[in-house]
Write an enzyme that holds these catalytic residues in place. Structure first.
Site, PDB file in Angstrom:
ATOM      1  N   SER A  26       0.795  -1.235   0.000  1.00 35.83           N
ATOM      2  CA  SER A  26       0.000   0.000   0.000  1.00 35.83           C
ATOM      3  C   SER A  26       0.823   1.278   0.000  1.00 35.83           C
ATOM      4  CB  SER A  26      -0.954   0.012   1.190  1.00 35.83           C
ATOM      5  OG  SER A  26      -2.039  -0.856   0.963  1.00 35.83           O
ATOM      6  N   LYS A  38       0.192   3.819  -2.700  1.00 36.46           N
ATOM      7  CA  LYS A  38      -0.814   4.890  -2.646  1.00 36.46           C
ATOM      8  C   LYS A  38      -0.190   6.275  -2.511  1.00 36.46           C
ATOM      9  CE  LYS A  38      -4.101   1.539  -1.021  1.00 36.46           C
ATOM     10  NZ  LYS A  38      -4.479   0.712   0.134  1.00 36.46           N
ATOM     11  N   SER A  48      -5.919   3.581   4.162  1.00 37.17           N
ATOM     12  CA  SER A  48      -5.379   2.714   3.116  1.00 37.17           C
ATOM     13  C   SER A  48      -6.484   2.000   2.350  1.00 37.17           C
ATOM     14  CB  SER A  48      -4.418   1.687   3.718  1.00 37.17           C
ATOM     15  OG  SER A  48      -3.540   1.190   2.748  1.00 37.17           O
ATOM     16  N   LYS A  93       3.286   6.594   4.936  1.00 31.77           N
ATOM     17  CA  LYS A  93       2.341   5.551   4.527  1.00 31.77           C
ATOM     18  C   LYS A  93       2.838   4.166   4.903  1.00 31.77           C
ATOM     19  CE  LYS A  93      -1.439   4.148   2.632  1.00 31.77           C
ATOM     20  NZ  LYS A  93      -1.396   2.981   3.562  1.00 31.77           N
TER      21      LYS A  93
END
Length: 407
Positions: A68, A71, A123, A230
Protein backbone atom coordinates in the site's frame (compact mmCIF):
# COMPACT_ATOMS: atom_id res chain seq x y z
CA UNK A 1 34.95 37.59 -2.65
CA UNK A 2 32.17 36.69 -0.22
CA UNK A 3 31.44 33.44 -1.99
CA UNK A 4 35.02 32.26 -1.53
CA UNK A 5 34.90 33.17 2.15
CA UNK A 6 31.69 31.19 2.52
CA UNK A 7 33.32 28.14 0.98
CA UNK A 8 36.43 28.49 3.13
CA UNK A 9 34.40 28.58 6.33
CA UNK A 10 33.12 25.12 5.54
CA UNK A 11 36.48 23.73 6.69
CA UNK A 12 35.28 24.09 10.25
CA UNK A 13 32.16 22.02 9.64
CA UNK A 14 32.77 19.58 6.86
CA UNK A 15 34.77 16.70 5.54
CA UNK A 16 34.24 15.18 2.18
CA UNK A 17 36.24 11.97 2.55
CA UNK A 18 33.51 9.64 3.70
CA UNK A 19 32.17 6.44 2.21
CA UNK A 20 28.77 6.37 0.55
CA UNK A 21 28.58 10.06 -0.33
CA UNK A 22 25.86 10.40 -2.93
CA UNK A 23 26.05 14.05 -3.94
CA UNK A 24 23.30 16.65 -4.03
CA UNK A 25 21.13 14.72 -6.46
CA UNK A 26 21.93 10.99 -6.31
CA UNK A 27 21.14 8.77 -9.25
CA UNK A 28 19.73 5.30 -8.79
CA UNK A 29 23.10 3.57 -8.93
CA UNK A 30 24.97 5.98 -6.67
CA UNK A 31 23.55 5.01 -3.29
CA UNK A 32 26.27 3.03 -1.54
CA UNK A 33 25.83 0.66 1.39
CA UNK A 34 26.14 2.66 4.63
CA UNK A 35 27.28 1.39 8.01
CA UNK A 36 24.19 2.61 9.78
CA UNK A 37 21.77 0.73 12.03
CA UNK A 38 21.21 -2.98 11.37
CA UNK A 39 17.61 -3.39 10.22
CA UNK A 40 15.76 -6.59 9.41
CA UNK A 41 14.18 -5.18 6.24
CA UNK A 42 15.23 -6.60 2.88
CA UNK A 43 15.68 -3.08 1.51
CA UNK A 44 15.87 0.34 3.10
CA UNK A 45 16.88 3.92 2.27
CA UNK A 46 17.18 7.13 4.27
CA UNK A 47 16.95 10.32 2.21
CA UNK A 48 17.38 13.99 3.04
CA UNK A 49 14.24 15.73 1.79
CA UNK A 50 15.95 19.05 1.04
CA UNK A 51 18.89 17.75 -0.99
CA UNK A 52 17.78 14.31 -2.14
CA UNK A 53 21.03 12.96 -0.70
CA UNK A 54 21.05 9.30 0.37
CA UNK A 55 22.19 9.02 4.00
CA UNK A 56 21.71 5.26 4.38
CA UNK A 57 21.11 2.44 1.93
CA UNK A 58 20.52 -1.29 2.20
CA UNK A 59 19.80 -2.98 -1.13
CA UNK A 60 18.45 0.32 -2.49
CA UNK A 61 17.96 -0.97 -6.06
CA UNK A 62 16.43 -4.35 -5.24
CA UNK A 63 13.01 -4.75 -6.87
CA UNK A 64 10.34 -5.23 -4.22
CA UNK A 65 6.57 -5.34 -3.87
CA UNK A 66 5.51 -1.97 -2.42
CA UNK A 67 2.08 -3.03 -1.10
CA UNK A 68 0.00 0.00 0.00
CA UNK A 69 2.95 2.39 -0.10
CA UNK A 70 1.87 2.45 -3.76
CA UNK A 71 -0.81 4.89 -2.65
CA UNK A 72 1.79 7.63 -2.22
CA UNK A 73 2.11 7.70 -6.00
CA UNK A 74 -1.65 7.23 -6.45
CA UNK A 75 -2.33 10.32 -4.35
CA UNK A 76 0.32 12.33 -6.19
CA UNK A 77 -1.22 11.53 -9.59
CA UNK A 78 -4.70 12.42 -8.30
CA UNK A 79 -3.51 15.73 -6.84
CA UNK A 80 -1.89 16.61 -10.16
CA UNK A 81 -4.97 15.78 -12.24
CA UNK A 82 -8.14 16.41 -10.21
CA UNK A 83 -9.86 19.12 -8.20
CA UNK A 84 -10.60 18.50 -4.54
CA UNK A 85 -14.32 19.12 -5.00
CA UNK A 86 -14.58 16.64 -7.88
CA UNK A 87 -16.58 13.54 -6.99
CA UNK A 88 -15.70 9.89 -7.31
CA UNK A 89 -18.35 7.18 -7.70
CA UNK A 90 -18.31 3.60 -6.48
CA UNK A 91 -18.83 1.20 -9.37
CA UNK A 92 -19.31 -2.54 -9.09
CA UNK A 93 -15.57 -3.03 -9.54
CA UNK A 94 -14.87 -0.53 -6.75
CA UNK A 95 -17.05 -2.23 -4.13
CA UNK A 96 -15.61 -5.68 -4.98
CA UNK A 97 -11.97 -4.61 -4.52
CA UNK A 98 -10.13 -6.84 -2.05
CA UNK A 99 -8.22 -5.75 1.03
CA UNK A 100 -8.52 -2.75 3.32
CA UNK A 101 -11.48 -0.49 2.57
CA UNK A 102 -14.01 1.99 3.90
CA UNK A 103 -16.68 -0.22 2.28
CA UNK A 104 -18.18 2.15 -0.26
CA UNK A 105 -21.68 1.23 -1.42
CA UNK A 106 -22.29 0.83 -5.14
CA UNK A 107 -23.38 4.17 -6.57
CA UNK A 108 -22.10 6.10 -3.53
CA UNK A 109 -20.17 9.28 -4.24
CA UNK A 110 -17.33 10.88 -2.33
CA UNK A 111 -15.35 14.07 -2.86
CA UNK A 112 -11.78 13.70 -4.07
CA UNK A 113 -10.65 15.46 -0.88
CA UNK A 114 -12.35 12.93 1.41
CA UNK A 115 -11.21 10.14 -0.90
CA UNK A 116 -7.57 11.16 -0.48
CA UNK A 117 -7.90 11.07 3.31
CA UNK A 118 -9.47 7.60 3.11
CA UNK A 119 -6.72 6.49 0.74
CA UNK A 120 -3.80 7.69 2.85
CA UNK A 121 -5.11 7.30 6.42
CA UNK A 122 -7.19 4.10 6.17
CA UNK A 123 -5.38 2.71 3.12
CA UNK A 124 -8.73 2.15 1.40
CA UNK A 125 -8.32 -0.04 -1.70
CA UNK A 126 -11.91 0.58 -2.83
CA UNK A 127 -11.28 4.33 -2.80
CA UNK A 128 -8.00 3.83 -4.72
CA UNK A 129 -9.91 2.16 -7.58
CA UNK A 130 -12.63 4.84 -7.53
CA UNK A 131 -10.01 7.60 -7.75
CA UNK A 132 -8.22 5.78 -10.57
CA UNK A 133 -11.43 5.35 -12.58
CA UNK A 134 -12.36 9.01 -12.14
CA UNK A 135 -8.92 10.44 -13.00
CA UNK A 136 -7.73 7.96 -15.63
CA UNK A 137 -11.02 6.63 -17.00
CA UNK A 138 -9.83 3.13 -16.14
CA UNK A 139 -7.33 1.43 -13.85
CA UNK A 140 -5.14 0.58 -16.83
CA UNK A 141 -4.90 4.15 -18.05
CA UNK A 142 -4.36 5.40 -14.51
CA UNK A 143 -1.48 2.94 -14.14
CA UNK A 144 0.09 4.48 -17.26
CA UNK A 145 -0.22 7.89 -15.62
CA UNK A 146 1.42 6.49 -12.48
CA UNK A 147 4.39 5.17 -14.46
CA UNK A 148 4.88 8.47 -16.28
CA UNK A 149 4.74 10.36 -12.99
CA UNK A 150 7.16 7.94 -11.33
CA UNK A 151 9.71 8.49 -14.08
CA UNK A 152 9.28 12.25 -13.75
CA UNK A 153 10.15 11.84 -10.04
CA UNK A 154 13.39 10.09 -11.01
CA UNK A 155 12.12 6.55 -10.29
CA UNK A 156 13.73 4.67 -13.17
CA UNK A 157 13.49 1.08 -11.92
CA UNK A 158 9.81 0.81 -11.01
CA UNK A 159 6.60 -0.31 -12.68
CA UNK A 160 3.09 0.12 -11.33
CA UNK A 161 0.08 -1.87 -12.50
CA UNK A 162 -2.62 -0.77 -10.07
CA UNK A 163 -3.46 2.12 -7.71
CA UNK A 164 -3.59 0.12 -4.45
CA UNK A 165 -0.55 -2.17 -4.36
CA UNK A 166 -2.22 -5.58 -4.23
CA UNK A 167 0.24 -8.26 -5.42
CA UNK A 168 1.08 -8.26 -9.13
CA UNK A 169 4.25 -9.64 -10.72
CA UNK A 170 4.50 -6.53 -12.88
CA UNK A 171 3.98 -4.15 -9.97
CA UNK A 172 7.28 -3.36 -8.25
CA UNK A 173 9.58 -0.59 -7.07
CA UNK A 174 12.85 -0.11 -5.19
CA UNK A 175 13.56 1.54 -1.86
CA UNK A 176 15.44 4.32 -3.63
CA UNK A 177 12.73 4.90 -6.24
CA UNK A 178 10.04 5.02 -3.56
CA UNK A 179 12.09 7.53 -1.57
CA UNK A 180 12.34 9.75 -4.65
CA UNK A 181 8.59 9.53 -5.30
CA UNK A 182 7.89 10.35 -1.66
CA UNK A 183 10.21 13.34 -1.77
CA UNK A 184 8.24 14.81 -4.66
CA UNK A 185 4.89 14.00 -3.02
CA UNK A 186 5.97 15.68 0.22
CA UNK A 187 6.59 18.81 -1.81
CA UNK A 188 2.81 19.01 -2.35
CA UNK A 189 1.27 21.03 0.47
CA UNK A 190 -2.02 19.11 0.63
CA UNK A 191 -0.36 15.69 0.45
CA UNK A 192 1.93 16.68 3.31
CA UNK A 193 -1.03 17.90 5.33
CA UNK A 194 -3.02 14.69 4.79
CA UNK A 195 -0.26 12.21 5.71
CA UNK A 196 0.45 14.13 8.93
CA UNK A 197 -3.22 13.92 9.99
CA UNK A 198 -3.92 11.47 12.82
CA UNK A 199 -7.71 11.37 12.60
CA UNK A 200 -10.25 12.76 10.17
CA UNK A 201 -14.04 12.79 9.86
CA UNK A 202 -15.37 12.55 6.30
CA UNK A 203 -18.86 12.89 4.84
CA UNK A 204 -20.58 9.73 3.59
CA UNK A 205 -23.80 9.27 1.67
CA UNK A 206 -24.30 5.81 3.15
CA UNK A 207 -26.00 6.31 6.55
CA UNK A 208 -24.03 3.45 8.15
CA UNK A 209 -20.76 4.25 6.32
CA UNK A 210 -17.43 4.62 8.12
CA UNK A 211 -16.80 8.32 8.72
CA UNK A 212 -14.03 8.41 11.34
CA UNK A 213 -10.64 7.72 9.77
CA UNK A 214 -7.64 6.83 11.95
CA UNK A 215 -4.18 6.95 10.42
CA UNK A 216 -2.50 3.52 10.33
CA UNK A 217 0.92 5.14 10.74
CA UNK A 218 1.75 4.60 14.44
CA UNK A 219 4.89 6.74 14.18
CA UNK A 220 2.68 9.85 14.25
CA UNK A 221 2.02 9.01 17.91
CA UNK A 222 5.34 7.39 18.76
CA UNK A 223 8.14 9.35 17.09
CA UNK A 224 9.13 12.93 17.89
CA UNK A 225 8.70 15.08 14.78
CA UNK A 226 6.92 12.43 12.66
CA UNK A 227 4.98 13.97 9.75
CA UNK A 228 3.95 10.91 7.66
CA UNK A 229 3.89 8.99 5.38
CA UNK A 230 2.34 5.55 4.53
CA UNK A 231 2.14 1.96 5.70
CA UNK A 232 1.82 -1.21 3.63
CA UNK A 233 1.51 -4.96 4.05
CA UNK A 234 0.70 -8.07 2.05
CA UNK A 235 1.90 -11.62 2.55
CA UNK A 236 4.08 -11.28 -0.56
CA UNK A 237 5.57 -7.88 0.31
CA UNK A 238 6.03 -8.21 4.05
CA UNK A 239 5.90 -5.12 6.24
CA UNK A 240 6.48 -1.88 4.34
CA UNK A 241 6.70 1.62 5.75
CA UNK A 242 7.58 4.99 4.31
CA UNK A 243 8.08 7.49 7.11
CA UNK A 244 9.12 11.12 7.38
CA UNK A 245 10.05 13.38 10.26
CA UNK A 246 11.05 17.00 10.74
CA UNK A 247 13.35 18.45 13.38
CA UNK A 248 14.27 22.10 13.08
CA UNK A 249 15.00 22.85 9.44
CA UNK A 250 15.73 19.22 8.53
CA UNK A 251 13.32 16.70 7.02
CA UNK A 252 14.29 13.04 6.68
CA UNK A 253 12.50 10.35 4.66
CA UNK A 254 12.89 6.65 5.50
CA UNK A 255 11.77 3.74 3.31
CA UNK A 256 11.52 0.15 4.56
CA UNK A 257 10.49 -2.71 2.26
CA UNK A 258 10.16 -6.40 3.07
CA UNK A 259 10.46 -6.31 6.86
CA UNK A 260 9.37 -9.23 9.02
CA UNK A 261 10.00 -7.83 12.49
CA UNK A 262 9.26 -4.46 14.11
CA UNK A 263 8.91 -2.06 11.23
CA UNK A 264 8.22 0.76 13.71
CA UNK A 265 11.46 0.26 15.64
CA UNK A 266 13.45 -0.03 12.42
CA UNK A 267 11.92 3.15 11.02
CA UNK A 268 12.69 5.03 14.24
CA UNK A 269 16.30 3.80 14.15
CA UNK A 270 16.73 4.90 10.54
CA UNK A 271 15.25 8.34 11.18
CA UNK A 272 17.46 8.74 14.26
CA UNK A 273 20.46 7.82 12.11
CA UNK A 274 19.60 10.49 9.56
CA UNK A 275 19.21 13.19 12.19
CA UNK A 276 22.10 12.32 14.51
CA UNK A 277 24.77 11.13 12.07
CA UNK A 278 24.71 14.10 9.70
CA UNK A 279 24.64 17.89 9.70
CA UNK A 280 23.05 19.88 6.90
CA UNK A 281 25.45 22.58 5.67
CA UNK A 282 24.81 25.41 3.19
CA UNK A 283 27.73 25.43 0.75
CA UNK A 284 26.40 28.19 -1.48
CA UNK A 285 23.88 30.86 -0.59
CA UNK A 286 21.27 32.12 -3.02
CA UNK A 287 22.16 35.57 -4.36
CA UNK A 288 25.84 35.37 -3.38
CA UNK A 289 28.03 37.59 -5.59
CA UNK A 290 30.73 35.62 -7.43
CA UNK A 291 32.20 38.48 -9.48
CA UNK A 292 31.83 41.06 -12.24
CA UNK A 293 32.31 39.98 -15.84
CA UNK A 294 32.90 41.82 -19.13
CA UNK A 295 30.11 41.88 -21.65
CA UNK A 296 30.93 41.93 -25.36
CA UNK A 297 29.33 44.93 -27.06
CA UNK A 298 27.79 45.91 -23.70
CA UNK A 299 27.54 49.26 -22.01
CA UNK A 300 28.91 47.93 -18.69
CA UNK A 301 29.99 44.81 -16.83
CA UNK A 302 27.50 42.25 -15.50
CA UNK A 303 27.30 41.17 -11.87
CA UNK A 304 27.25 37.36 -11.41
CA UNK A 305 25.17 35.89 -8.56
CA UNK A 306 24.35 32.34 -7.47
CA UNK A 307 20.84 31.37 -8.56
CA UNK A 308 20.04 29.20 -5.52
CA UNK A 309 21.45 27.73 -2.35
CA UNK A 310 23.36 24.45 -2.34
CA UNK A 311 23.06 22.25 0.72
CA UNK A 312 24.86 19.05 1.63
CA UNK A 313 24.83 16.58 4.51
CA UNK A 314 28.12 16.19 6.35
CA UNK A 315 28.91 13.36 8.79
CA UNK A 316 28.55 14.56 12.37
CA UNK A 317 31.80 14.77 14.31
CA UNK A 318 33.98 14.34 11.25
CA UNK A 319 37.41 16.00 11.33
CA UNK A 320 37.62 19.07 9.07
CA UNK A 321 40.48 17.98 6.88
CA UNK A 322 39.62 18.96 3.35
CA UNK A 323 38.37 22.22 1.90
CA UNK A 324 35.73 21.80 -0.80
CA UNK A 325 37.07 22.88 -4.16
CA UNK A 326 35.08 25.02 -6.53
CA UNK A 327 35.52 26.26 -10.02
CA UNK A 328 33.70 28.81 -12.09
CA UNK A 329 32.56 27.82 -15.57
CA UNK A 330 31.66 30.92 -17.58
CA UNK A 331 30.44 31.19 -21.14
CA UNK A 332 31.12 34.18 -23.45
CA UNK A 333 28.69 36.95 -22.52
CA UNK A 334 27.35 39.22 -25.24
CA UNK A 335 24.90 42.11 -24.86
CA UNK A 336 22.06 42.50 -24.40
CA UNK A 337 21.86 40.70 -21.03
CA UNK A 338 18.65 40.54 -19.01
CA UNK A 339 18.70 40.33 -15.23
CA UNK A 340 18.31 36.67 -14.26
CA UNK A 341 19.89 35.27 -17.45
CA UNK A 342 22.16 32.28 -16.84
CA UNK A 343 25.75 33.28 -17.57
CA UNK A 344 27.73 30.43 -15.99
CA UNK A 345 27.99 27.72 -13.35
CA UNK A 346 29.74 27.23 -10.02
CA UNK A 347 30.86 23.59 -9.61
CA UNK A 348 31.75 22.36 -6.11
CA UNK A 349 33.72 19.15 -5.70
CA UNK A 350 35.10 17.08 -2.84
CA UNK A 351 37.21 13.97 -2.38
CA UNK A 352 34.45 11.75 -3.77
CA UNK A 353 33.87 13.88 -6.86
CA UNK A 354 31.29 16.49 -7.69
CA UNK A 355 29.12 17.60 -4.78
CA UNK A 356 26.84 19.85 -6.78
CA UNK A 357 26.59 22.79 -9.12
CA UNK A 358 24.77 26.10 -9.02
CA UNK A 359 23.87 28.36 -11.92
CA UNK A 360 25.34 31.86 -12.02
CA UNK A 361 22.79 34.43 -13.15
CA UNK A 362 23.03 38.07 -14.15
CA UNK A 363 22.45 40.42 -11.25
CA UNK A 364 21.78 43.35 -13.54
CA UNK A 365 20.71 44.04 -17.10
CA UNK A 366 23.27 45.23 -19.64
CA UNK A 367 22.21 47.08 -22.76
CA UNK A 368 23.93 46.71 -26.11
CA UNK A 369 26.10 49.60 -27.30
CA UNK A 370 24.25 51.64 -29.88
CA UNK A 371 25.79 51.74 -33.37
CA UNK A 372 24.37 55.24 -34.09
CA UNK A 373 26.80 57.43 -32.10
CA UNK A 374 29.87 56.12 -34.01
CA UNK A 375 28.01 56.39 -37.32
CA UNK A 376 26.83 59.88 -36.44
CA UNK A 377 30.35 60.91 -35.53
CA UNK A 378 31.59 59.51 -38.84
CA UNK A 379 28.98 61.48 -40.76
CA UNK A 380 29.95 64.67 -38.94
CA UNK A 381 33.62 64.10 -39.80
CA UNK A 382 32.82 63.55 -43.48
CA UNK A 383 30.49 66.57 -43.65
CA UNK A 384 33.01 68.71 -41.79
CA UNK A 385 35.79 67.67 -44.14
CA UNK A 386 33.65 68.50 -47.18
CA UNK A 387 32.80 71.93 -45.75
CA UNK A 388 36.47 72.66 -45.05
CA UNK A 389 37.44 71.57 -48.57
CA UNK A 390 34.73 73.77 -50.04
CA UNK A 391 35.86 76.78 -48.03
CA UNK A 392 39.49 76.18 -48.94
CA UNK A 393 38.56 75.85 -52.59
CA UNK A 394 36.64 79.13 -52.49
CA UNK A 395 39.48 80.88 -50.73
CA UNK A 396 42.05 79.72 -53.31
CA UNK A 397 39.84 80.86 -56.14
CA UNK A 398 39.51 84.34 -54.67
CA UNK A 399 43.22 84.55 -53.89
CA UNK A 400 44.21 83.45 -57.38
CA UNK A 401 41.87 86.01 -58.95
CA UNK A 402 43.32 88.90 -56.95
CA UNK A 403 46.95 87.91 -57.46
CA UNK A 404 46.77 87.28 -61.20
CA UNK A 405 44.36 89.76 -62.90
CA UNK A 406 43.36 89.06 -66.48
CA UNK A 407 45.13 91.03 -69.27
Amino acid sequence: MRFVLLILTMIFFATWAFSGYAGAEPAAGQAAEDAGPAVSAQAAVVLDAKTGQVLYAKEPSKRMYPASTTKILTALVVLQNARLDDRIKATGKVVNTEGSAIWLKEGEELTVSDGLYALLLNSANDVAVALAEMVGGSEKEFASMMNRTAKACGATDSHFNNPHGLPDEDHYTTALDLAKITRVAMGNRLFKEIVATKTKNIERQAPDGLTLLINHNKLLWRYDGAIGVKTGYTTQSGQCLVSAARRGEREIISVILGDDLSVWDNAAALLDHGFSSYHLVELAKAGEVVGKFPVQKGTEQVLGKTARSLWSNIPAGADPVIIPRWRLEMRPIEAPVNQGDCIGTVVITGEQGEIGRVSVVAGNSVARLSIWPPVFRGVLVVVGALVVLRLLSAWFKRHRTRSFPRL
